[in-house]
Structures are given as structure tokens and as C-alpha cells.
Design a protein around this motif. Structure first.
Motif, PDB file in Angstrom:
ATOM      1  N   HIS A 107     -20.848 -52.277   5.866  1.00 41.73           N
ATOM      2  CA  HIS A 107     -20.108 -53.550   5.738  1.00 41.73           C
ATOM      3  C   HIS A 107     -18.994 -53.125   6.848  1.00 41.73           C
ATOM      4  O   HIS A 107     -17.835 -52.815   6.627  1.00 41.73           O
ATOM      5  N   ALA A 110     -13.869 -56.385   8.952  1.00 43.43           N
ATOM      6  CA  ALA A 110     -13.388 -57.879   9.451  1.00 43.43           C
ATOM      7  C   ALA A 110     -12.462 -57.668  10.577  1.00 43.43           C
ATOM      8  O   ALA A 110     -11.742 -56.533  10.775  1.00 43.43           O
ATOM      9  N   GLU A 113      -8.828 -56.613   9.569  1.00 46.07           N
ATOM     10  CA  GLU A 113      -8.414 -55.463   9.105  1.00 46.07           C
ATOM     11  C   GLU A 113      -8.654 -54.216  10.134  1.00 46.07           C
ATOM     12  O   GLU A 113      -7.900 -53.399  10.201  1.00 46.07           O
ATOM     13  N   LEU A 206     -16.258 -52.184  13.927  1.00 48.52           N
ATOM     14  CA  LEU A 206     -16.760 -53.364  13.953  1.00 48.52           C
ATOM     15  C   LEU A 206     -18.147 -53.713  14.079  1.00 48.52           C
ATOM     16  O   LEU A 206     -18.735 -54.801  13.699  1.00 48.52           O
ATOM     17  N   ARG A 238     -21.219 -59.884  17.674  1.00 45.64           N
ATOM     18  CA  ARG A 238     -20.223 -60.528  16.345  1.00 45.64           C
ATOM     19  C   ARG A 238     -19.558 -61.629  16.979  1.00 45.64           C
ATOM     20  O   ARG A 238     -18.648 -61.719  17.980  1.00 45.64           O
ATOM     21  N   ASP A 240     -17.375 -63.586  15.760  1.00 45.05           N
ATOM     22  CA  ASP A 240     -15.885 -63.490  15.373  1.00 45.05           C
ATOM     23  C   ASP A 240     -15.098 -62.417  15.982  1.00 45.05           C
ATOM     24  O   ASP A 240     -13.804 -62.678  15.909  1.00 45.05           O
TER      25      ASP A 240
END
Length: 476
Positions: A107, A110, A113, A206, A238, A240
Motif C-alpha cells: 500500500h 498517498a 502523507e 510512493l 502513478r 496522482d
């Protein structure tokens, strides 16, 4: 490869063993309960088979370093260190979670974070650097989390002072997060290699993998070393992750140390600029001011004061009696009828005797007073001059031109200090942070781009430059 079994937990006076927490190459970590004060703690115990004089020195260095630095909110707290009855050194530390180092592979963090963790851990590294200490093993598994969710940096086991790093052999380095020059034995650690490790660590949080790890392919130590020293990290897949953040991380992992951020503090400020661009609140920099401990040190001003001897008068109040100087002699009139009568008393009275100062001494005192006033005026002038030199400089000669379809803005260095940065704002967009005196903007034909440049010093900004607007003319 089979994992070894944990060693036998030692019997520690004042502590009760609970269970195993983890194992490493040189030590095991156990959960103990401290009897007084009552709390759970993590105890790192060296393996008996690796306890040599060199390892003992490393362990002692880790204890001393972490004790000195662990007041920092993002560095693991060490409570005590000692040697068990069976001869194994151990550290008693704050109990923290290894959640970040365990979950990032399944995981990934984000972006908000990851940025917050990056700023806080980098602040810990910057603090260590200011104390003259290199960590030399920055990686995800050495980032723990306190009970209140605060990330902390642990394991200074192979740390070295900045001065010793060039001559100290790197022991137990972690290949996936080690800089190319470290893997090639060109150095055992520098500030630049720590910047590389921070960039690689944040990339890993990340990406869910180390920067040069390729899913589905061989990722042996030799393969990783080959890729780190020859290739470039894989792009972060990613959507984002903003391009600006990826640029910051790629710069931190540049092959040439000179191309990286010049300090960890510069790396932190670039992360903060990404937070600003994303509309996130900036994670505060946790770096102690240079003068934070002056209150506990000798007051420099106090050294200029006249030291007196404290005495107590009959009423019980304290008064300061000036200590006479051995280099000066005060001439007093003899205790005579003339002296007492000049004081308004009669012979035989108990009135105090007043000294009769010579004319020469009086003139000397007056001259000293004039000199003190003159020195005070001079000091005030010097202070004004010094304070004026500490003002934040401003860019005065911002210019722009079109070059190969790109608008290029340039300016001269107005006198930056090493830790100063430029904040370049394009229109109403959040500013970009950089050290270079050139800024490029890709613009469509016919578009007009306006830029202002402001100097940032220790989180404070000076006066912005006058806006400079350049139009990219339509193609003929």
C-alpha cells in the motif's frame, strides 16, 4: 534463504521480557516492560557471535549519537544503554511501529502523507548534519511511527561524523538506497549521498519498490548495483504524483553529486513547494535554531558586566558591593576633623566620612564618560550597519526573452546566502523554488507570460521583483 532464529533475550534488571519484535544483521529487537517507570520499551540487543571490538564501538557510537539527537521529534528516543550480564550490549528505546516500512510495498503512501513524512525525516537528517553526523543507512525500514502517528528515523548503527566519513569503511550498507559513489567505493558517505538516499526512500514510499528494482526481473545485489551506477530510476507510474515531485526526486538521485540539491534543507524546501502547488499546508521544518540553547549557556552579555560581591545588610536585604580593582587606587581624605566638618558633622560624631576626590581623578572620570558615550555611538552605528547587511536582498534586473519557442527569464544574484532560495511566481500560480538565476516557461504562440522573483531566507520572503512580462509572438 532461511532466516535465522532470534537470539535468547537477556535477563535485564528492572525489565520483564514480553516477546520478539524483529531481527537484523547485527542485533535482535525485543519487547520488554520496564518496571519503573512502568512502560513498554523496545530493547535492541547485539548478537553474541558478532560482538567484536569494532561492533562494540559501533554500538556505543549509536547509543551516544541517538542520545544526543533523540530530543528531535523525528528521531527515535533512546532511554538508556548498557551491557547485559552475558556480555551483549543493548539499547532501551521508545516503542514504535514499523508500519511504514512494512506496508509501503503493498500500500504505497498517498502523496500528501509521503510529502509530510519526507519533510519530517529530512528535517531529522538535516539536524544530524548540523551536529556533524551522517546517518548512512536511510531507507524505508528505518522509518518508524510513534504511538501518535509521528514518523521517526531510527538505526544510527553505521552513522559516522562528517569528518570521519571519508576514511571510515561503510559497514552493512543497504544497496537499493545507497548512492552510486558509495557503491563504487568513492566515498563512504557525504551530505550529497544522504540527499540521494532521501530521494530514493521517498521514491520507494510512493512506488512500492526501490527505485532500481524491476518487477518480474532479476533484482540481485549485483543487478541493483549495475542499474544504480549506470542507469536511471523507472518513472513513477502513478497519475496522482505531480511532475514537479518526480523532478525533485530525480534531481536528488542524479548520478553526479553536484547536480543534486546542495543540502537536505534545500531538498526539504523543494518538497514544501510541491505541497504548496498541490494546495496542501506546508509541513513545518523541524530544525533547531543555532541559538536555541543560549539560555542555558553563559550569557555573552554577562561577561561584560562588573562582577561584584553580594553582601547582606543588617535588615536582611541583599545588596551588591563592587569589588575594588587592584589596578586603581582611590585616594580618601584622612579621617580627621577637617573631613568630618566638611561633611557637616562635629568632631566625635559618627557621621560617614566622604572621600575627597582629587581634581585629576574627577577630570579622568569625566573623560571616561565622554569616551563611553563615543563608543556607544560608534557601536550603535556598527549595529545599524550589520543589521542592514542582514536584510533580505531583492532581484532588481529581471529580464526575459524568447528562445526556441521557450520564454527564458534571467536575473543577477542580488547577494544570496548559501541557504537562500528564489521563489519564482508565474502569474497567480504558486511559486516554484530554485537556486538558479534562470527560469524557463513553455508558452503557446501569442501567449504573454508574467513572472516575479522573490528571495526566501529562513522561511521569510523579501520584496518581490518588478513583474516582467514577455509575449511569445505568433509563428510567421
Amino acid at each position: 534463504m532461511a532466516r535465522r532464529l532470534p537470539s535468547q533475550p537477556p535477563n535485564l534488571p528492572g525489565f520483564s521480557y514480553v516477546r520478539v519484535l524483529g531481527s537484523g544483521g547485527f542485533a535482535d529487537v525485543f519487547l520488554y516492560e520496564q518496571n519503573l517507570p512502568r512502560r513498554q520499551v523496545a530493547v535492541k540487543v547485539m548478537l553474541a557471535e558478532v560482538v567484536t571490538s569494532q561492533v562494540k564501538q559501533m554500538f556505543q557510537a549509536e547509543a551516544n549519537l541517538m542520545a544526543q539527537l533523540s530530543t528531535h521529534p523525528s528521531i527515535l528516543t533512546v532511554y538508556q544503554a548498557s551491557v547485559s550480564a552475558d556480555g551483549r550490549p543493548y539499547l532501551v528505546m521508545e516503542l514504535c511501529s514499523a508500519a511504514i516500512g512494512q506496508r509501503y510495498r503493498t500500500h504505497p503512501l498517498a502523496v500528501p502523507e509521503a510529502l509530510s513524512v519526507g519533510v519530517r525525516i529530512a528535517s531529522a537528517v538535516e539536524t544530524a548534519h548540523r551536529a556533524g553526523v551522517l546517518h548512512r543507512d536511510i531507507k524505508p525500514s528505518n522509518i518508524l511511527t510513534t504511538a501518535y502517528g509521528h514518523p521517526v528515523l531510527s538505526d544510527f548503527g553505521i552513522a559516522a561524523t562528517l569528518g570521519e566519513a571519508e576514511v571510515t569503511e561503510a559497514i552493512g550498507l543497504s544497496i537499493p538506497w545507497s548512492a552510486p559513489e558509495v557503491l563504487l567505493d568513492e566515498t563512504s558517505g557525504t551530505i550529497a549521498s544522504e540527499v540521494w538516499a532521501l530521494g530514493a526512500t521517498l521514491y520507494s514510499l510512493l512506488a512500492g519498490r526501490s527505485p532500481f528494482e524491476l518487477p518480474g526481473k532479476e533484482n540481485t545485489s549485483s543487478e541493483l548495483i549495475q542499474r544504480i551506477t549506470k542507469g536511471r530510476p523507472q518513472p513513477l507510474d502513478r497519475p496522482d504524483v505531480p511532475a514537479r515531485l518526480e523532478q525533485v526526486l530525480l534531481r536528488a538521485m542524479s548520478k553526479k553529486p553536484a547536480a543534486r540539491q546542495r543540502s537536505v534543507l534545500e531538498f526539504i524546501r523543494e518538497l514544501q513547494s510541491v505541497e504548496t502547488e498541490l494546495g496542501l499546508p506546508q509541513t513545518p521544518i523541524e530544525v533547531a535554531m543555532d541559538d536555541w540553547a543560549l539560555a542555558t549557556a553563559d550569557d555573552p552579555e554577562d561577561r561584560t558586566r562588573i562582577k561584584g560581591v553580594m553582601s547582606v545588610d543588617p535588615s536582611g536585604s541583599r545588596r551588591r558591593r563592587r569589588r575594588p580593582s587592584t589596578s586603581q587606587t582611590v585616594t580618601r581624605a584622612p579621617t580627621s576633623t577637617v573631613a568630618r566638618e566638611s561633611a557637616g558633622s562635629t568632631p566625635g560624631s559618627s557621621a560617614p566620612v566622604r572621600p575627597r576626590w582629587s581634581r585629576a581623578l574627577t577630570l579622568s572620570i569625566a573623560a571616561c564618560a565622554v569616551l563611553v558615550v563615543a563608543l556607544a555611538i560608534t557601536a550603535a552605528f556598527v549595529l545599524v550597519k550589520v543589521s542592514s547587511n542582514t536584510e533580505i536582498p531583492a532581484v532588481r534586473d529581471l529580464s526575459g526573452r524568447v528562445s526556441d519557442g521557450t520564454i527564458v527569464f534571467t536575473w543577477s544574484d542580488p547577494g544570496l546566502q548559501p541557504t537562500d532560495t528564489y521563489q519564482v511566481a508565474v502569474g497567480d500560480q504558486p511559486p516554484s523554488v530554485q537556486h538558479a538565476t534562470e527560469f524557463r516557461v513553455d508558452a503557446k504562440p501569442g501567449a504573454t507570460v508574467c513572472v516575479t522573483v522573490t528571495v526566501n531566507r529562513d522561511g521569510k520572503t523579501g520584496d518581490p521583483s518588478a513583474p516582467k512580462c514577455v509575449e511569445r509572438a505568433d509563428a510567421p
